[in-house]
Design a protein around this motif. Structure first.
Motif, PDB file in Angstrom:
ATOM      1  N   CYS A  40     -28.155  -5.018  19.014  1.00 17.62           N
ATOM      2  CA  CYS A  40     -28.616  -4.031  18.054  1.00 17.62           C
ATOM      3  C   CYS A  40     -29.419  -4.768  16.973  1.00 17.62           C
ATOM      4  O   CYS A  40     -29.087  -5.913  16.621  1.00 17.62           O
ATOM      5  N   ALA A  41     -30.463  -4.145  16.464  1.00 17.54           N
ATOM      6  CA  ALA A  41     -31.280  -4.792  15.431  1.00 17.54           C
ATOM      7  C   ALA A  41     -31.729  -3.749  14.415  1.00 17.54           C
ATOM      8  O   ALA A  41     -31.884  -2.566  14.742  1.00 17.54           O
ATOM      9  N   VAL A  42     -31.941  -4.204  13.192  1.00 15.78           N
ATOM     10  CA  VAL A  42     -32.360  -3.303  12.111  1.00 15.78           C
ATOM     11  C   VAL A  42     -33.492  -3.911  11.311  1.00 15.78           C
ATOM     12  O   VAL A  42     -33.586  -5.131  11.156  1.00 15.78           O
ATOM     13  N   ARG A  43     -34.359  -3.042  10.828  1.00 14.88           N
ATOM     14  CA  ARG A  43     -35.390  -3.447   9.866  1.00 14.88           C
ATOM     15  C   ARG A  43     -35.390  -2.417   8.756  1.00 14.88           C
ATOM     16  O   ARG A  43     -35.305  -1.218   9.023  1.00 14.88           O
ATOM     17  N   GLY A  44     -35.454  -2.880   7.543  1.00 17.78           N
ATOM     18  CA  GLY A  44     -35.478  -1.968   6.413  1.00 17.78           C
ATOM     19  C   GLY A  44     -36.843  -1.339   6.232  1.00 17.78           C
ATOM     20  O   GLY A  44     -37.846  -1.841   6.735  1.00 17.78           O
ATOM     21  N   ALA A  72     -30.572  -7.539   1.468  1.00 25.96           N
ATOM     22  CA  ALA A  72     -30.757  -8.136   2.793  1.00 25.96           C
ATOM     23  C   ALA A  72     -30.258  -7.162   3.868  1.00 25.96           C
ATOM     24  O   ALA A  72     -29.360  -6.370   3.634  1.00 25.96           O
ATOM     25  N   GLN A  73     -30.884  -7.230   5.004  1.00 24.51           N
ATOM     26  CA  GLN A  73     -30.504  -6.338   6.092  1.00 24.51           C
ATOM     27  C   GLN A  73     -29.599  -7.083   7.057  1.00 24.51           C
ATOM     28  O   GLN A  73     -29.770  -8.285   7.285  1.00 24.51           O
ATOM     29  N   SER A  74     -28.624  -6.373   7.631  1.00 26.02           N
ATOM     30  CA  SER A  74     -27.705  -7.010   8.572  1.00 26.02           C
ATOM     31  C   SER A  74     -27.147  -5.977   9.535  1.00 26.02           C
ATOM     32  O   SER A  74     -27.187  -4.772   9.277  1.00 26.02           O
ATOM     33  N   VAL A  75     -26.646  -6.480  10.640  1.00 24.90           N
ATOM     34  CA  VAL A  75     -26.085  -5.648  11.690  1.00 24.90           C
ATOM     35  C   VAL A  75     -24.742  -6.225  12.100  1.00 24.90           C
ATOM     36  O   VAL A  75     -24.598  -7.448  12.212  1.00 24.90           O
ATOM     37  N   ALA A  76     -23.784  -5.344  12.344  1.00 23.53           N
ATOM     38  CA  ALA A  76     -22.484  -5.770  12.855  1.00 23.53           C
ATOM     39  C   ALA A  76     -22.241  -5.120  14.207  1.00 23.53           C
ATOM     40  O   ALA A  76     -22.381  -3.907  14.359  1.00 23.53           O
ATOM     41  N   GLN A  77     -21.904  -5.946  15.171  1.00 22.77           N
ATOM     42  CA  GLN A  77     -21.471  -5.463  16.471  1.00 22.77           C
ATOM     43  C   GLN A  77     -20.047  -5.973  16.634  1.00 22.77           C
ATOM     44  O   GLN A  77     -19.838  -7.125  16.977  1.00 22.77           O
ATOM     45  N   PRO A  78     -19.067  -5.131  16.364  1.00 25.93           N
ATOM     46  CA  PRO A  78     -17.699  -5.614  16.170  1.00 25.93           C
ATOM     47  C   PRO A  78     -17.015  -6.150  17.415  1.00 25.93           C
ATOM     48  O   PRO A  78     -16.095  -6.961  17.307  1.00 25.93           O
ATOM     49  N   GLU A  79     -17.433  -5.708  18.580  1.00 26.20           N
ATOM     50  CA  GLU A  79     -16.740  -6.129  19.793  1.00 26.20           C
ATOM     51  C   GLU A  79     -17.510  -7.260  20.475  1.00 26.20           C
ATOM     52  O   GLU A  79     -18.731  -7.224  20.543  1.00 26.20           O
ATOM     53  N   ASP A  80     -16.787  -8.258  20.969  1.00 28.12           N
ATOM     54  CA  ASP A  80     -17.452  -9.327  21.712  1.00 28.12           C
ATOM     55  C   ASP A  80     -17.812  -8.859  23.115  1.00 28.12           C
ATOM     56  O   ASP A  80     -18.893  -9.146  23.617  1.00 28.12           O
ATOM     57  N   GLN A  81     -16.887  -8.159  23.749  1.00 26.57           N
ATOM     58  CA  GLN A  81     -17.097  -7.740  25.126  1.00 26.57           C
ATOM     59  C   GLN A  81     -16.579  -6.312  25.302  1.00 26.57           C
ATOM     60  O   GLN A  81     -15.559  -5.929  24.744  1.00 26.57           O
ATOM     61  N   VAL A  82     -17.337  -5.557  26.083  1.00 27.18           N
ATOM     62  CA  VAL A  82     -16.950  -4.186  26.407  1.00 27.18           C
ATOM     63  C   VAL A  82     -16.786  -4.105  27.918  1.00 27.18           C
ATOM     64  O   VAL A  82     -17.731  -4.394  28.661  1.00 27.18           O
ATOM     65  N   ASN A  83     -15.612  -3.750  28.352  1.00 29.17           N
ATOM     66  CA  ASN A  83     -15.337  -3.576  29.774  1.00 29.17           C
ATOM     67  C   ASN A  83     -15.234  -2.090  30.073  1.00 29.17           C
ATOM     68  O   ASN A  83     -14.551  -1.350  29.359  1.00 29.17           O
ATOM     69  N   VAL A  84     -15.890  -1.677  31.138  1.00 30.74           N
ATOM     70  CA  VAL A  84     -15.846  -0.263  31.513  1.00 30.74           C
ATOM     71  C   VAL A  84     -15.919  -0.158  33.027  1.00 30.74           C
ATOM     72  O   VAL A  84     -16.590  -0.962  33.691  1.00 30.74           O
ATOM     73  N   ALA A  85     -15.239   0.808  33.566  1.00 33.66           N
ATOM     74  CA  ALA A  85     -15.288   1.041  35.006  1.00 33.66           C
ATOM     75  C   ALA A  85     -16.577   1.771  35.374  1.00 33.66           C
ATOM     76  O   ALA A  85     -17.079   2.608  34.612  1.00 33.66           O
ATOM     77  N   GLU A  86     -17.107   1.423  36.518  1.00 31.42           N
ATOM     78  CA  GLU A  86     -18.330   2.075  36.996  1.00 31.42           C
ATOM     79  C   GLU A  86     -18.113   3.590  37.045  1.00 31.42           C
ATOM     80  O   GLU A  86     -17.083   4.074  37.525  1.00 31.42           O
ATOM     81  N   GLY A  87     -19.100   4.316  36.531  1.00 28.02           N
ATOM     82  CA  GLY A  87     -18.999   5.775  36.520  1.00 28.02           C
ATOM     83  C   GLY A  87     -18.428   6.338  35.240  1.00 28.02           C
ATOM     84  O   GLY A  87     -18.573   7.542  34.965  1.00 28.02           O
ATOM     85  N   ASN A  88     -17.771   5.496  34.451  1.00 31.44           N
ATOM     86  CA  ASN A  88     -17.209   5.954  33.174  1.00 31.44           C
ATOM     87  C   ASN A  88     -18.254   5.871  32.075  1.00 31.44           C
ATOM     88  O   ASN A  88     -19.229   5.120  32.184  1.00 31.44           O
ATOM     89  N   PRO A  89     -18.021   6.609  30.984  1.00 30.20           N
ATOM     90  CA  PRO A  89     -18.965   6.508  29.855  1.00 30.20           C
ATOM     91  C   PRO A  89     -18.917   5.134  29.205  1.00 30.20           C
ATOM     92  O   PRO A  89     -17.853   4.511  29.103  1.00 30.20           O
ATOM     93  N   LEU A  90     -20.090   4.692  28.762  1.00 28.32           N
ATOM     94  CA  LEU A  90     -20.213   3.385  28.109  1.00 28.32           C
ATOM     95  C   LEU A  90     -20.640   3.594  26.666  1.00 28.32           C
ATOM     96  O   LEU A  90     -21.576   4.361  26.394  1.00 28.32           O
ATOM     97  N   THR A  91     -19.961   2.923  25.750  1.00 32.13           N
ATOM     98  CA  THR A  91     -20.351   2.942  24.336  1.00 32.13           C
ATOM     99  C   THR A  91     -20.360   1.520  23.810  1.00 32.13           C
ATOM    100  O   THR A  91     -19.396   0.780  24.004  1.00 32.13           O
ATOM    101  N   VAL A  92     -21.448   1.153  23.153  1.00 31.93           N
ATOM    102  CA  VAL A  92     -21.554  -0.145  22.493  1.00 31.93           C
ATOM    103  C   VAL A  92     -21.813   0.134  21.013  1.00 31.93           C
ATOM    104  O   VAL A  92     -22.772   0.815  20.661  1.00 31.93           O
ATOM    105  N   LYS A  93     -20.949  -0.409  20.159  1.00 36.50           N
ATOM    106  CA  LYS A  93     -20.970  -0.034  18.750  1.00 36.50           C
ATOM    107  C   LYS A  93     -21.868  -0.931  17.903  1.00 36.50           C
ATOM    108  O   LYS A  93     -21.992  -2.126  18.149  1.00 36.50           O
ATOM    109  N   CYS A  94     -22.480  -0.308  16.896  1.00 37.27           N
ATOM    110  CA  CYS A  94     -23.352  -1.020  15.978  1.00 37.27           C
ATOM    111  C   CYS A  94     -23.286  -0.348  14.618  1.00 37.27           C
ATOM    112  O   CYS A  94     -23.426   0.878  14.526  1.00 37.27           O
TER     113      CYS A  94
END
Lengths: 117, 114
Positions: free
Chosen positions: B91-95, B1-23
């Motif tokens: 984030c989404a995945v398909r095998g 079976a295929q699955s995805v984990a996005q470990p963080e509920d919320q990501v806070n970042v200041a405007e102008g800073n780099p943004l990363t959303v994990k998957c």
């Protein structure tokens, strides 16, 4: 612009009163999907049409039905809405030609938010 | 079976800073990976996808994502976040042997602070 259109954007119905949600597309895609999304959760696939072939997910309640009269239109029928069916309903489309390893993007409509009173 | 984990509920970042959303993902065979963004009371908008080839994928609105096979990850990045990037990201995945069904993660709320 080619797009996926859903009507209405907001639908209010009464407990137990049948309701139909509509989706149309100008992308000429052969696959159409219906998803249910509750309060910022991941979309949950209810069923999809591959051309005229209907594919129901195993855990989709019988209360949910779908019709696809032609390539452009697809309907979601909820026969007896319950309070738990209040959600955002998303329609998506993709083009699948059946080639080995083919991967096609799903394009979503704006959604219909259903309220059940 | 295929699955995805996005470990963080919320990501806070200041405007102008780099943004990363994990998957991170789990799938049999080669993965096909997607990122979508959702604004309030709207449908999902396609941002980018990885099928094969270059591990760094560029998408809409200045977003990019890096596929890392050894870490089974597909993190979404943007060098300089805008307030208008505040939204819900999926984030989404398909095998490889899938049937065009996507497995979605639970989503990450991104809040960009002015």
């Amino acid at each position: 612009d080619a797009m996926v259109i859903q009507n209405p954007r907001y639908q209010v119905t009464q407990f137990g009163k049948p309701v139909t949600l509509s989706c149309s597309q100008t992308l000429n895609h052969n696959v159409m999907y219906w998803y249910q999304q509750k309060s910022s959760q991941a979309p949950k696939l209810l069923f999809h049409y591959y051309d005229k072939d209907f594919n129901n997910e195993a855990d989709t309640p019988d209360n949910f039905q779908s019709r696809r009269p032609n390539t452009s239109f697809c309907f979601l029928d909820i026969r007896s809405p319950g309070l738990g069916d209040a959600a955002m309903y998303l329609c998506a489309t993709s083009r699948v030609q059946g080639g080995a390893g083919e991967v096609n993007t799903q394009y979503f409509g704006p959604g219909t938010r259903l309220t059940v009173l | 079976a295929q699955s995805v984990a996005q470990p963080e509920d919320q990501v806070n970042v200041a405007e102008g800073n780099p943004l990363t959303v994990k998957c991170t993902y789990s799938v049999s065979g080669n993965p096909y990976l997607f990122w979508y963004v959702q604004y309030p009371n709207r449908g999902l908008q396609f941002l980018l996808k990885y099928i094969t080839g270059d591990n760094l994928v560029k998408g809409s609105y200045g977003f990019e994502a890096e596929f890392n096979k050894s870490q089974t990850s597909f993190h979404l990045k943007k060098p300089s976040a805008l307030v208008s990037d505040s939204a819900l990201y999926f984030c989404a995945v398909r095998g490889h042997y899938g049937n065009n069904r996507l497995a979605f993660g639970k989503g990450n709320q991104v809040v960009v602070i002015p």
